[in-house]
Design an enzyme around this catalytic site. Structure first.
Site, PDB file in Angstrom:
ATOM      1  N   ALA A 231       0.803  -1.232   0.000  1.00  0.00           N
ATOM      2  CA  ALA A 231       0.000   0.000   0.000  1.00  0.00           C
ATOM      3  C   ALA A 231       0.829   1.272   0.000  1.00  0.00           C
ATOM      4  CB  ALA A 231      -0.990   0.028   1.160  1.00  0.00           C
ATOM      5  N   ALA A 232       2.133   1.177  -0.267  1.00  0.00           N
ATOM      6  CA  ALA A 232       2.939   2.399  -0.357  1.00  0.00           C
ATOM      7  C   ALA A 232       2.426   3.290  -1.488  1.00  0.00           C
ATOM      8  CB  ALA A 232       4.402   2.050  -0.582  1.00  0.00           C
ATOM      9  N   ASP A 234      -0.628   3.363  -2.716  1.00  0.00           N
ATOM     10  CA  ASP A 234      -1.931   3.921  -2.357  1.00  0.00           C
ATOM     11  C   ASP A 234      -1.779   5.084  -1.379  1.00  0.00           C
ATOM     12  OD1 ASP A 234      -3.245   2.033  -3.934  1.00  0.00           O
ATOM     13  OD2 ASP A 234      -3.315   0.582  -2.300  1.00  0.00           O
TER      14      ASP A 234
END
Length: 294
Positions: A231-232, A234
């Site tokens: 999720a970096a 996102d």
């Protein structure tokens, strides 16, 4: 829901390895970007779907707990979407997504167009059917709302979707899939024939911003030790949308979003790893030449 297994080295095909930890963490690209934007100071409404299972209850509560308006989040019969994630000791990950309820979001429901029209930007991803993505993008375009599309999971994009996309945010792999060009600069140049603005995220190398009739701008990422990169991207997009909505220039917005992303990779999990605005502001202030949003 992200089902995350932590291992020293990810298994090869046919191989079984022993993990050191397991976590069940609310996730999904749309929900992740919603949480990232909300924690970055944005006012956020989520449009999507969860199942009528226990995961659906937890996912809805998790979004609401971060201040995300869930009025557009439908509950449908069946299972919620899941992502099965293996994270290695270098912070890399491999992910299998099972759409579940996400597969039912093939168009807009009552009230969705009103929600979109009230926004500054619409963040879109490809974990729902393209019909739903296109319906949302068209509604945003008609109401003058900025359309920001993350083309993940990577797949061919129909011309009618690209025609109503303002900013495309692929990572290096997605940009290569979309264009057939492995060099990010070449890929960004090719994508500018399809959309007016492109940001190619480059992981630890930062991001590349390209706009028509101008030289590309590379914005480096802060140097940190990554524990979990889930999720970096996102986190980056959610923070970028908020910074852009506050009127920052793109280089400044990208630097601030990179700071938020750098904080997230130092923590385990997806939405659980995302920093709050005060954290991002404080970290960004320590970086050379950075400024916090006004």
């Amino acid at each position: 829901m992200d089902l995350v297994a932590y291992v020293a080295t990810a298994p090869r095909r046919g191989e079984t390895v022993t993990g050191r930890a397991f976590r069940t963490v609310p996730g999904g690209k749309g929900a992740n970007q919603a949480v990232a934007a909300a924690r970055s100071g944005g006012s956020v409404t989520m449009i999507g779907a969860v199942g009528d299972d226990d995961f659906g209850v937890r996912l809805r509560a998790s979004l609401a707990g971060d201040g995300v308006d869930t009025g557009g989040l439908r509950t449908v019969e069946g299972e919620s979407g899941t992502a099965h994630i293996v994270v290695d000791d270098d912070g890399g990950n491999a992910i299998v997504v099972v759409p579940g309820a996400n597969g039912t979001v093939d168009g807009l429901a009552d009230g969705d167009e009103r929600r979109i029209a009230a926004a500054d930007a619409l963040l879109l991803q490809l974990e729902i059917p393209l019909g739903g993505v296109l319906a949302g993008a068209r509604a945003a375009h008609e109401h003058g709302v900025r359309v920001v599309l993350t083309p993940a999971p990577a797949q061919p994009l129909p011309p009618e979707l690209l025609a109503v996309t303002d900013l495309l945010v692929p990572n290096e792999h997605e940009a290569a899939v979309l264009t057939g060009k492995s060099d990010p600069c070449d890929a960004a140049s090719a994508l500018l024939a399809l959309v007016p603005e492109v940001v190619v995220t480059l992981g630890e190398k930062g991001s590349l911003y390209a706009v028509r009739d101008a030289e590309p701008v590379h914005v480096p990422a802060p140097r940190v030790k990554a524990e979990d990169t889930t999720a970096a991207g996102d986190t980056f997009v959610g923070a970028l949308a908020v910074a852009g909505g506050e009127g920052r220039t793109m280089p400044d917005a990208l630097a601030w979003a990179s700071a938020a992303s750098a904080l997230s990779v130092q923590r385990p999990g997806a939405s659980a790893s995302m920093p709050h605005r005060t954290e991002t502001d404080a970290f960004a202030a320590t970086l050379h030449g950075s400024r916090t949003p006004s």
